[in-house]
Design a protein around this motif. Structure first.
Motif, PDB file in Angstrom:
ATOM      1  N   GLY A  55      80.441  34.424  45.847  1.00 54.56           N
ATOM      2  CA  GLY A  55      79.773  34.986  45.166  1.00 54.56           C
ATOM      3  C   GLY A  55      80.112  36.803  44.830  1.00 54.56           C
ATOM      4  O   GLY A  55      80.945  37.591  45.744  1.00 54.56           O
ATOM      5  N   HIS A  56      80.267  36.836  43.884  1.00 52.52           N
ATOM      6  CA  HIS A  56      80.950  38.182  43.389  1.00 52.52           C
ATOM      7  C   HIS A  56      79.565  39.102  42.882  1.00 52.52           C
ATOM      8  O   HIS A  56      78.786  38.753  42.110  1.00 52.52           O
ATOM      9  CB  HIS A  56      82.105  38.082  41.648  1.00 52.52           C
ATOM     10  N   SER A  57      79.674  40.357  43.478  1.00 51.19           N
ATOM     11  CA  SER A  57      78.420  41.209  43.254  1.00 51.19           C
ATOM     12  C   SER A  57      76.921  40.530  43.036  1.00 51.19           C
ATOM     13  O   SER A  57      76.457  40.473  44.024  1.00 51.19           O
ATOM     14  CB  SER A  57      78.709  41.806  41.321  1.00 51.19           C
ATOM     15  N   SER A  58      76.056  40.769  42.570  1.00 48.98           N
ATOM     16  CA  SER A  58      74.711  40.333  42.910  1.00 48.98           C
ATOM     17  C   SER A  58      74.936  38.532  42.889  1.00 48.98           C
ATOM     18  O   SER A  58      74.059  37.755  43.859  1.00 48.98           O
ATOM     19  CB  SER A  58      74.037  39.849  41.700  1.00 48.98           C
ATOM     20  N   GLY A  59      75.859  37.943  42.969  1.00 47.42           N
ATOM     21  CA  GLY A  59      76.087  36.745  43.150  1.00 47.42           C
ATOM     22  C   GLY A  59      76.489  37.035  44.711  1.00 47.42           C
ATOM     23  O   GLY A  59      76.813  35.200  44.832  1.00 47.42           O
ATOM     24  N   ALA A  60      76.984  37.967  44.863  1.00 45.02           N
ATOM     25  CA  ALA A  60      77.364  37.781  46.753  1.00 45.02           C
ATOM     26  C   ALA A  60      75.446  36.654  47.708  1.00 45.02           C
ATOM     27  O   ALA A  60      75.923  36.517  48.150  1.00 45.02           O
ATOM     28  CB  ALA A  60      77.527  38.697  47.397  1.00 45.02           C
ATOM     29  N   HIS A  61      74.879  37.634  47.149  1.00 47.69           N
ATOM     30  CA  HIS A  61      73.195  37.583  47.972  1.00 47.69           C
ATOM     31  C   HIS A  61      72.998  35.956  47.663  1.00 47.69           C
ATOM     32  O   HIS A  61      72.259  35.206  49.035  1.00 47.69           O
ATOM     33  CB  HIS A  61      72.418  38.761  48.037  1.00 47.69           C
ATOM     34  N   LEU A  62      73.026  35.715  46.435  1.00 47.32           N
ATOM     35  CA  LEU A  62      72.639  34.399  45.921  1.00 47.32           C
ATOM     36  C   LEU A  62      73.344  33.275  46.856  1.00 47.32           C
ATOM     37  O   LEU A  62      72.934  32.137  47.779  1.00 47.32           O
ATOM     38  CB  LEU A  62      72.905  34.636  44.617  1.00 47.32           C
ATOM     39  N   GLY A  63      74.907  33.499  46.960  1.00 49.07           N
ATOM     40  CA  GLY A  63      75.452  32.550  47.970  1.00 49.07           C
ATOM     41  C   GLY A  63      75.155  32.662  49.528  1.00 49.07           C
ATOM     42  O   GLY A  63      74.856  31.774  50.740  1.00 49.07           O
ATOM     43  N   VAL A  64      74.381  33.475  50.085  1.00 53.41           N
ATOM     44  CA  VAL A  64      74.477  34.227  51.081  1.00 53.41           C
ATOM     45  C   VAL A  64      72.746  32.888  51.574  1.00 53.41           C
ATOM     46  O   VAL A  64      73.020  32.278  52.496  1.00 53.41           O
ATOM     47  CB  VAL A  64      73.711  35.830  51.578  1.00 53.41           C
ATOM     48  N   SER A  65      72.063  33.076  50.566  1.00 49.97           N
ATOM     49  CA  SER A  65      70.745  32.183  50.522  1.00 49.97           C
ATOM     50  C   SER A  65      71.128  30.461  50.415  1.00 49.97           C
ATOM     51  O   SER A  65      70.565  29.572  51.043  1.00 49.97           O
ATOM     52  CB  SER A  65      69.776  32.673  49.397  1.00 49.97           C
ATOM     53  N   VAL A  66      72.179  30.385  49.687  1.00 51.71           N
ATOM     54  CA  VAL A  66      71.928  28.893  48.573  1.00 51.71           C
ATOM     55  C   VAL A  66      72.924  28.091  50.548  1.00 51.71           C
ATOM     56  O   VAL A  66      72.619  26.768  51.216  1.00 51.71           O
ATOM     57  CB  VAL A  66      73.125  28.707  48.085  1.00 51.71           C
ATOM     58  N   LEU A  67      74.081  29.093  51.063  1.00 54.54           N
ATOM     59  CA  LEU A  67      75.235  28.301  52.295  1.00 54.54           C
ATOM     60  C   LEU A  67      73.452  28.391  52.934  1.00 54.54           C
ATOM     61  O   LEU A  67      73.823  27.666  54.308  1.00 54.54           O
ATOM     62  CB  LEU A  67      75.796  29.627  52.649  1.00 54.54           C
ATOM     63  N   ALA A  68      72.957  29.363  53.362  1.00 55.56           N
ATOM     64  CA  ALA A  68      71.877  29.562  54.532  1.00 55.56           C
ATOM     65  C   ALA A  68      70.834  28.654  54.065  1.00 55.56           C
ATOM     66  O   ALA A  68      70.485  27.858  55.463  1.00 55.56           O
ATOM     67  CB  ALA A  68      70.872  30.778  54.788  1.00 55.56           C
ATOM     68  N   ASP A  69      70.280  27.689  53.531  1.00 57.92           N
ATOM     69  CA  ASP A  69      70.039  27.216  53.329  1.00 57.92           C
ATOM     70  C   ASP A  69      70.480  25.419  53.764  1.00 57.92           C
ATOM     71  O   ASP A  69      70.071  24.683  53.848  1.00 57.92           O
ATOM     72  CB  ASP A  69      68.774  27.049  51.537  1.00 57.92           C
ATOM     73  N   LEU A  70      72.031  24.903  53.673  1.00 57.44           N
ATOM     74  CA  LEU A  70      72.420  24.455  53.702  1.00 57.44           C
ATOM     75  C   LEU A  70      72.339  24.115  55.165  1.00 57.44           C
ATOM     76  O   LEU A  70      72.552  22.726  55.501  1.00 57.44           O
ATOM     77  CB  LEU A  70      73.657  24.252  52.474  1.00 57.44           C
ATOM     78  N   LEU A  71      72.921  25.098  55.632  1.00 54.49           N
ATOM     79  CA  LEU A  71      73.190  25.796  57.067  1.00 54.49           C
ATOM     80  C   LEU A  71      71.939  24.602  58.041  1.00 54.49           C
ATOM     81  O   LEU A  71      72.390  23.721  59.102  1.00 54.49           O
ATOM     82  CB  LEU A  71      73.979  26.082  57.710  1.00 54.49           C
ATOM     83  N   ARG A  72      70.454  25.232  56.954  1.00 49.03           N
ATOM     84  CA  ARG A  72      69.412  25.634  58.641  1.00 49.03           C
ATOM     85  C   ARG A  72      68.785  24.136  57.746  1.00 49.03           C
ATOM     86  O   ARG A  72      68.383  23.098  58.992  1.00 49.03           O
ATOM     87  CB  ARG A  72      68.717  25.983  57.695  1.00 49.03           C
ATOM     88  N   ALA A  73      69.472  23.705  56.799  1.00 47.93           N
ATOM     89  CA  ALA A  73      68.868  21.971  56.803  1.00 47.93           C
ATOM     90  C   ALA A  73      69.874  20.639  57.077  1.00 47.93           C
ATOM     91  O   ALA A  73      69.867  19.353  57.083  1.00 47.93           O
ATOM     92  CB  ALA A  73      68.666  21.751  54.904  1.00 47.93           C
ATOM     93  N   GLY A  74      70.739  21.261  57.757  1.00 49.66           N
ATOM     94  CA  GLY A  74      71.563  20.158  58.954  1.00 49.66           C
ATOM     95  C   GLY A  74      72.579  19.453  56.822  1.00 49.66           C
ATOM     96  O   GLY A  74      72.990  18.795  57.646  1.00 49.66           O
ATOM     97  N   ARG A  75      72.803  19.844  56.386  1.00 46.49           N
ATOM     98  CA  ARG A  75      73.269  19.741  55.773  1.00 46.49           C
ATOM     99  C   ARG A  75      75.251  19.736  55.310  1.00 46.49           C
ATOM    100  O   ARG A  75      75.571  19.363  54.378  1.00 46.49           O
ATOM    101  CB  ARG A  75      72.506  19.671  54.182  1.00 46.49           C
ATOM    102  N   VAL A  76      76.006  20.660  56.702  1.00 48.37           N
ATOM    103  CA  VAL A  76      77.267  20.632  56.422  1.00 48.37           C
ATOM    104  C   VAL A  76      78.180  19.546  57.899  1.00 48.37           C
ATOM    105  O   VAL A  76      77.937  19.994  57.999  1.00 48.37           O
ATOM    106  CB  VAL A  76      77.763  21.924  56.692  1.00 48.37           C
ATOM    107  N   PRO A  77      77.971  18.917  56.996  1.00 47.10           N
ATOM    108  CA  PRO A  77      78.660  17.997  57.935  1.00 47.10           C
ATOM    109  C   PRO A  77      80.016  18.289  59.060  1.00 47.10           C
ATOM    110  O   PRO A  77      80.618  19.698  58.670  1.00 47.10           O
ATOM    111  CB  PRO A  77      79.451  16.616  57.271  1.00 47.10           C
ATOM    112  N   HIS A  78      79.728  17.706  60.028  1.00 46.84           N
ATOM    113  CA  HIS A  78      80.532  18.414  61.151  1.00 46.84           C
ATOM    114  C   HIS A  78      82.198  17.445  61.161  1.00 46.84           C
ATOM    115  O   HIS A  78      83.070  18.962  61.317  1.00 46.84           O
ATOM    116  CB  HIS A  78      80.121  17.528  62.956  1.00 46.84           C
ATOM    117  N   ASP A  79      81.910  16.701  60.398  1.00 48.54           N
ATOM    118  CA  ASP A  79      83.268  16.392  60.085  1.00 48.54           C
ATOM    119  C   ASP A  79      83.670  16.524  58.499  1.00 48.54           C
ATOM    120  O   ASP A  79      84.982  15.961  58.827  1.00 48.54           O
ATOM    121  CB  ASP A  79      83.695  14.885  61.053  1.00 48.54           C
ATOM    122  N   GLY A  80      83.064  17.059  58.472  1.00 53.55           N
ATOM    123  CA  GLY A  80      83.494  17.491  57.095  1.00 53.55           C
ATOM    124  C   GLY A  80      84.188  18.414  56.516  1.00 53.55           C
ATOM    125  O   GLY A  80      84.802  18.783  57.194  1.00 53.55           O
TER     126      GLY A  80
END
Length: 408
Positions: A235-260
């Motif tokens: 994430g560059h510039s303003s894209g950095a805080h968008l990346g924060v929210s995208v990844l937080a959503d993925l992790l909260r929802a359990g969409r990051v596989p433990h063995d991925g």
């Protein structure tokens, strides 16, 4: 925990641009040109090939770095259409944006607190205000000059009235000329940029929330693929805080596989405090706090004091006042432009502020441990590359944000 092999054979890279209305091909061409320059300087091989089909714009990379072959695929997560829509305003509407944005940052106290972090990005934020007011002042002086000329010529009321109309027409054309030449001045562009977050006092507009959800779906799909060794979000510039929210959503929802695949987040030239310091940025502050304590991801934040548009070496979680006791991320360090660019190159770029804001995506002729192309096309995961790397001693972690609530 996701697998975190020291050797990466295949990588998926998702690049989130900042507030940019331009077609994403500019990032492909930048990568092609600068990647070739860095490869020549650093003694490795890197080639690009066009993407054949697919839902998103991107390109493929074949690299030979440290005698290890790596295939990478880059997707640009596009929100330039949202940017263009927000920039599609008239001249009077832009001046109204100026007044509204200035009021939001001053009345909430955000402006004064941001200045306690870094003056550079605050000056960058004030630049479009000064430039647009200067343009308006010149237009007003033009009207006055035309009327004064009519008065000095001894014209009557009718002549003076005609001169006033002529002056207003000339002033309007001058303002339109300034707007047409904004590719050189960047006053309208930057005003729209800062107004975008201020318009909602830090909250994401609905269109952006929808796009964040789509970005999350794309990354989740890559994380489910068995033949990928690392998924890297940049994430560059303003894209950095968008990346924060995208990844937080993925992790909260359990969409990051433990063995991925290993999951990495590289934030570059971030301007997070410009948004997180606003009163309605509950969502961003909650995401910052959540992401900072997740062990399923490696988060590296790279800025440089030479970049006057970024909050250099400001830990975005800590300065926003939301650092939890078990915070582990981000690793904050400097790209050190004055050391990683030769004196000749630094002199050539030093006063090109907008260009320096993109230097993180470019070649360094005296590269240190930050190399964008090794990170995106090399054989190490982000976590392995910076394992044991100490943060910059001069980083800023003092919380100065007035608004620290993460929910209403």
């Amino acid at each position: 925990m996701p697998r975190n092999s020291a050797t990466v054979a295949r990588r998926r890279v998702f690049y989130i641009p900042g507030y940019d209305p331009i077609h994403p091909r500019r990032y492909r061409e930048l990568y092609r040109k600068e990647g070739a320059a860095q490869a020549e300087c650093s003694g490795y091989e890197i080639t690009l090939s066009p993407r054949q089909g697919g839902e998103r714009y991107g390109w493929n990379i074949n690299a030979l770095i440290d005698d290890i072959a790596v295939d990478a695929s880059v997707d640009v997560l596009v929100w330039s259409d949202i940017v263009r829509d927000s920039m599609n305003t008239s001249i009077p509407a832009t001046y109204w944006q100026l007044l509204r944005t200035a009021w939001v940052y001053m009345s909430t106290g955000a402006l004064w607190r941001l200045m306690r972090l870094r003056k550079g990005p605050v000056i960058a934020a004030l630049y479009p205000v000064g430039m647009l007011l200067g343009q308006a002042a010149l237009a007003a002086l033009l009207v006055v000059a035309v009327i004064a000329a009519a008065v000095l010529a001894g014209g009557g009321v009718a002549v003076q009235a005609g001169a006033a109309v002529l002056g207003l027409v000339a002033a309007w054309r001058l303002l339109r000329w300034f707007k047409a030449k904004d590719g050189k001045f960047f006053a309208y562009y930057l005003m729209h940029d800062y107004a975008f977050g201020a318009a909602t006092r830090g909250a994401n507009p609905p269109a952006l929330e929808t796009r964040i959800s789509q970005f999350a779906d794309a990354i989740a799909d890559a994380l489910s693929q068995d033949d990928i060794d690392e998924v890297l979000v940049v994430g560059h510039s303003s894209g950095a805080h968008l990346g924060v929210s995208v990844l937080a959503d993925l992790l909260r929802a359990g969409r990051v596989p433990h063995d991925g695949p290993a999951l990495g987040f590289l934030s570059l030239g971030q301007v997070v405090p410009m948004v997180s310091f606003l009163p309605e940025a509950y969502r961003l502050r909650a995401d910052l706090a959540f992401l900072s304590r997740q062990h399923a991801i490696a988060w590296v934040d790279v800025t440089a004091p030479g970049d006057g548009c970024a909050f250099a070496l400001c830990d975005p979680v800590a300065v926003s006042g939301v650092a939890p006791p078990d915070k582990v991320w981000p690793l904050v360090f400097s790209a050190a432009f004055t050391q990683t660019l030769s004196p000749e190159r630094w002199r050539a770029l030093r006063w090109r502020f907008f260009r320096l804001h993109f230097q993180y995506l470019c070649a360094f002729d005296r590269p240190g441990d930050y190399d964008y192309f090794r990170i995106t096309a090399g054989p190490l995961t982000l976590a392995d590359r910076y394992a044991g790397r100490k943060p910059s001693a001069s980083r800023i972690e003092k919380p100065v944000n007035r608004f620290t609530a993460t929910s209403r």
